[in-house]
Design an enzyme around this catalytic site. Structure first.
Site, PDB file in Angstrom:
ATOM      1  N   HIS A   1     -33.059  -3.935  -2.494  1.00  0.00           N
ATOM      2  CA  HIS A   1     -33.020  -4.382  -3.845  1.00  0.00           C
ATOM      3  C   HIS A   1     -34.375  -4.971  -4.142  1.00  0.00           C
ATOM      4  O   HIS A   1     -34.981  -5.656  -3.237  1.00  0.00           O
ATOM      5  CB  HIS A   1     -31.857  -5.501  -3.633  1.00  0.00           C
ATOM      6  CG  HIS A   1     -31.249  -5.852  -5.324  1.00  0.00           C
ATOM      7  ND1 HIS A   1     -30.733  -5.263  -5.897  1.00  0.00           N
ATOM      8  CD2 HIS A   1     -31.881  -7.033  -6.112  1.00  0.00           C
ATOM      9  CE1 HIS A   1     -30.432  -5.971  -7.096  1.00  0.00           C
ATOM     10  NE2 HIS A   1     -31.402  -7.040  -7.195  1.00  0.00           N
TER      11      HIS A   1
ATOM     12  N   ASP B   1     -28.942  -2.453  -0.015  1.00  0.00           N
ATOM     13  CA  ASP B   1     -28.604  -3.322  -1.433  1.00  0.00           C
ATOM     14  C   ASP B   1     -27.155  -3.468  -1.692  1.00  0.00           C
ATOM     15  O   ASP B   1     -26.282  -2.332  -1.592  1.00  0.00           O
ATOM     16  CB  ASP B   1     -29.364  -2.424  -2.618  1.00  0.00           C
ATOM     17  CG  ASP B   1     -29.126  -3.292  -3.797  1.00  0.00           C
ATOM     18  OD1 ASP B   1     -28.537  -4.445  -3.823  1.00  0.00           O
ATOM     19  OD2 ASP B   1     -29.585  -3.049  -4.886  1.00  0.00           O
TER      20      ASP B   1
ATOM     21  N   SER C   1     -31.017  -4.530 -11.767  1.00  0.00           N
ATOM     22  CA  SER C   1     -30.190  -5.640 -11.362  1.00  0.00           C
ATOM     23  C   SER C   1     -29.352  -5.976 -12.488  1.00  0.00           C
ATOM     24  O   SER C   1     -28.773  -5.650 -13.166  1.00  0.00           O
ATOM     25  CB  SER C   1     -30.875  -6.785 -10.352  1.00  0.00           C
ATOM     26  OG  SER C   1     -30.035  -7.534  -9.670  1.00  0.00           O
TER      27      SER C   1
END
Length: 198
Positions: free
Chosen positions: A168, A138, A43
Site C-alpha cells: 500500500h 496490502d 486508498s
C-alpha cells in the site's frame, strides 16, 4: 454563541461530490471541459472516487468519463484473505484500518451505506469505466479485486492490475520503484484514452 446560516458540516464523501459538481459547473472558468472530467484517488481517495461515481449515477448527474481507483478502500470486511495475510503489513495494517473505519463511519449501520462503503451497493451497473490498481502486500487487495470483478460483472469496462511484491502507498514512488512507474504509466494511458487523447 454566534449564529450562522451555514449548514452543518457533511462527511467527506458528500464534500467530494460537491467538489465534483462544482468542477462540472465551473469547468470553463478554469479552462476545463465539463465533458472530460475523471475522478480518481488512492486508498480513502479511491473510496471517494467510487462514491462520487455512484452518487452521480444515482442522482442522474453527468458521469465522470473514468474512475481511477488505486488500492481503493471499498469494503468493510476485516476478515478477507488479504486482511488475514497482511494483518501486520507496513505501512497499512488491519488495526489501522479498524481505527480508520471507527472514525470514518458516523454510526455502525453506515457500513451498509454504499455512499460510505462502495461494495455495499446493490448494483454497479451504469458506472463509468474504471482502472483499478492493487498492491500484493496490502490488506485492501481483496476488496479492490472484488470491486473490479463486480464492476465487470455489471457490464462496466474495467482494467485491473495487481502488482506483486509492493505495498500500500507504492503508487507515488515512480521515481525509485519500477512497478510504481509502471502503475503510473498505466493510469496515465487509461486517463488519456478516457479523455480521447490516444
Amino acid at each position: 454563541m454566534t449564529h450562522t446560516n451555514r449548514p452543518p458540516r457533511k462527511p467527506g464523501r458528500f464534500n467530494a461530490y460537491t467538489a465534483y459538481t462544482w468542477v462540472l459547473q465551473h469547468a470553463s472558468e478554469i479552462n476545463g471541459d465539463p465533458k472530460r472530467v475523471a475522478v480518481g484517488g488512492e486508498s480513502a481517495g479511491g473510496n471517494l472516487a467510487a462514491v462520487v461515481s455512484q452518487m452521480a449515477r444515482d442522482k442522474g448527474a453527468t458521469l465522470p468519463v473514468h474512475q481511477l481507483l488505486v488500492y481503493p478502500m471499498a469494503g468493510h470486511d476485516f476478515n478477507t484473505p488479504s486482511y488475514k495475510r497482511n494483518a501486520e503489513a507496513k505501512p497499512l495494517n488491519k488495526p489501522m484500518m479498524e481505527w480508520f473505519y471507527k472514525h470514518y463511519l458516523g454510526k455502525p449501520q453506515d457500513a451498509n451505506n454504499p455512499y460510505a462503503v462502495p461494495l455495499a451497493a446493490k448494483s454497479l451497473k451504469g458506472l463509468p469505466p474504471a482502472t483499478v490498481i492493487a498492491a500484493e502486500i496490502d490488506p485492501l487487495l481483496f476488496e479492490g479485486k472484488t470491486y473490479a470483478d463486480r464492476l465487470k460483472n455489471d457490464g462496466v469496462k474495467v482494467t485491473y492490475k495487481e502488482y506483486p511484491g509492493v505495498t500500500h502507498e507504492f503508487f507515488g514512488m515512480g521515481k525509485v520503484v519500477d512497478k510504481a512507474k509502471d502503475a503510473e504509466d498505466l493510469a496515465a494511458r487509461e486517463l488519456r484514452q478516457a479523455f480521447g487523447n490516444q
